[in-house]
Design a protein around this motif. Structure first.
Motif, mmCIF file in Angstrom:
data_model
loop_
_atom_site.group_PDB
_atom_site.id
_atom_site.type_symbol
_atom_site.label_atom_id
_atom_site.label_comp_id
_atom_site.label_asym_id
_atom_site.label_seq_id
_atom_site.Cartn_x
_atom_site.Cartn_y
_atom_site.Cartn_z
ATOM 1 N N TYR A 97 -40.740 19.691 -19.408
ATOM 2 C CA TYR A 97 -39.923 18.555 -19.836
ATOM 3 C C TYR A 97 -40.608 17.695 -20.890
ATOM 4 C CZ TYR A 97 -42.672 15.631 -16.638
ATOM 5 O OH TYR A 97 -43.690 14.982 -15.998
ATOM 6 N N LYS A 154 -33.127 18.834 -24.309
ATOM 7 C CA LYS A 154 -32.126 18.017 -24.999
ATOM 8 C C LYS A 154 -30.867 17.877 -24.156
ATOM 9 C CE LYS A 154 -33.588 18.709 -29.742
ATOM 10 N NZ LYS A 154 -33.275 19.266 -31.052
ATOM 11 N N ASP A 155 -30.453 18.962 -23.507
ATOM 12 C CA ASP A 155 -29.276 18.899 -22.638
ATOM 13 C C ASP A 155 -29.515 17.941 -21.480
ATOM 14 O OD1 ASP A 155 -27.988 20.699 -24.263
ATOM 15 O OD2 ASP A 155 -28.308 22.434 -22.927
ATOM 16 N N LYS A 156 -30.700 17.968 -20.913
ATOM 17 C CA LYS A 156 -31.027 17.075 -19.807
ATOM 18 C C LYS A 156 -31.020 15.624 -20.271
ATOM 19 C CE LYS A 156 -34.391 16.351 -16.123
ATOM 20 N NZ LYS A 156 -33.502 15.503 -15.423
ATOM 21 N N ASN A 158 -29.308 14.381 -22.809
ATOM 22 C CA ASN A 158 -27.909 14.013 -23.057
ATOM 23 C C ASN A 158 -27.157 13.774 -21.755
ATOM 24 O OD1 ASN A 158 -28.223 14.120 -25.829
ATOM 25 N ND2 ASN A 158 -27.557 16.251 -25.980
ATOM 26 N N ASP A 159 -27.413 14.587 -20.733
ATOM 27 C CA ASP A 159 -26.781 14.384 -19.432
ATOM 28 C C ASP A 159 -27.214 13.046 -18.822
ATOM 29 O OD1 ASP A 159 -25.497 16.796 -19.643
ATOM 30 O OD2 ASP A 159 -26.889 17.885 -18.320
ATOM 31 N N ASP A 160 -28.507 12.732 -18.938
ATOM 32 C CA ASP A 160 -29.007 11.468 -18.412
ATOM 33 C C ASP A 160 -28.381 10.280 -19.136
ATOM 34 O OD1 ASP A 160 -30.566 12.845 -16.634
ATOM 35 O OD2 ASP A 160 -32.432 12.612 -17.771
ATOM 36 N N ARG A 161 -28.184 10.390 -20.441
ATOM 37 C CA ARG A 161 -27.566 9.303 -21.207
ATOM 38 C C ARG A 161 -26.113 9.084 -20.784
ATOM 39 N NH1 ARG A 161 -30.097 10.615 -27.128
ATOM 40 N NH2 ARG A 161 -32.142 9.790 -26.675
ATOM 41 N N ARG A 162 -25.409 10.191 -20.536
ATOM 42 C CA ARG A 162 -24.018 10.083 -20.099
ATOM 43 C C ARG A 162 -23.907 9.441 -18.724
ATOM 44 N NH1 ARG A 162 -22.448 15.825 -20.710
ATOM 45 N NH2 ARG A 162 -23.728 16.119 -22.525
ATOM 46 N N ILE A 163 -24.846 9.722 -17.857
ATOM 47 C CA ILE A 163 -24.834 9.165 -16.516
ATOM 48 C C ILE A 163 -25.076 7.656 -16.558
ATOM 49 C CG2 ILE A 163 -26.064 9.101 -14.300
ATOM 50 C CD1 ILE A 163 -26.478 12.123 -14.619
#
Length: 165
Positions: A97, A154-156, A158-163
């Motif tokens: 990470y 990067k996907d992780k 982006n997922d964290d930002r959406r949450i």
């Protein structure tokens, strides 16, 4: 994924020995020509220049042995020279990470791998590895593996930002 060119150590040792012996033989031939035979003229300087240039290129190309392991939760990089006292071997291991990005720079026959890793103190750190002795397939496999890790990171993010948004 594991990647290593450790099985070519004997080839690199043989090449290094051959270059050193050729350089020594050519220096002896040059000295014999200059002080005894004087048969070659100005071309005798090529006896020193060509083998010395090849030897310099061999050592400037960097550390010969590169090992990469991305199995598990950590990335493991090792880079060492076949002659242990020439360069200090590099060994880095860090969690996947932390990998931000990577870049492979290729100039003529020199190849370098630059890894950018997130760090608590400085924000990011750049690690440098010499991969000149990897073939094209190995470099492509390395890029593919590192692309997977960077994309997953990067996907992780982006997922964290959406949450949290």
């Amino acid at each position: 994924m594991r990647l290593s060119n450790r099985n070519k150590v004997s080839i690199y040792n043989s090449l290094c020995t051959l270059l050193l012996m050729t350089t020594v033989f050519c220096v002896i031939a040059f000295v014999a020509n200059e002080y005894r035979f004087n048969a070659m003229g100005k071309e005798s300087y090529l006896l020193i220049i060509v083998p010395a240039l090849l030897l310099i290129i061999f050592y400037i190309s960097g550390r010969q042995i590169f090992e990469y392991d991305s199995d598990g939760e950590a990335l493991n990089f090792k880079n060492r020279n076949i002659i242990p006292f020439l360069d200090k071997p590099l060994h880095d291991e860090f969690p996947k990470y932390k990998l931000i990005k990577y870049d492979v720079v290729s100039i003529l026959f020199f190849k370098r791998l630059y890894i950018t890793v997130s760090s608590k103190n400085n924000g990011s750190t750049i690690l440098k590895y010499q991969i000149s002795y990897l073939n094209r397939k190995q470099v492509n496999d390395l890029k593919l593996s590192l692309n997977k890790v960077v994309k997953a990171n990067k996907d992780k993010i982006n997922d964290d930002r959406r949450i949290f948004a």
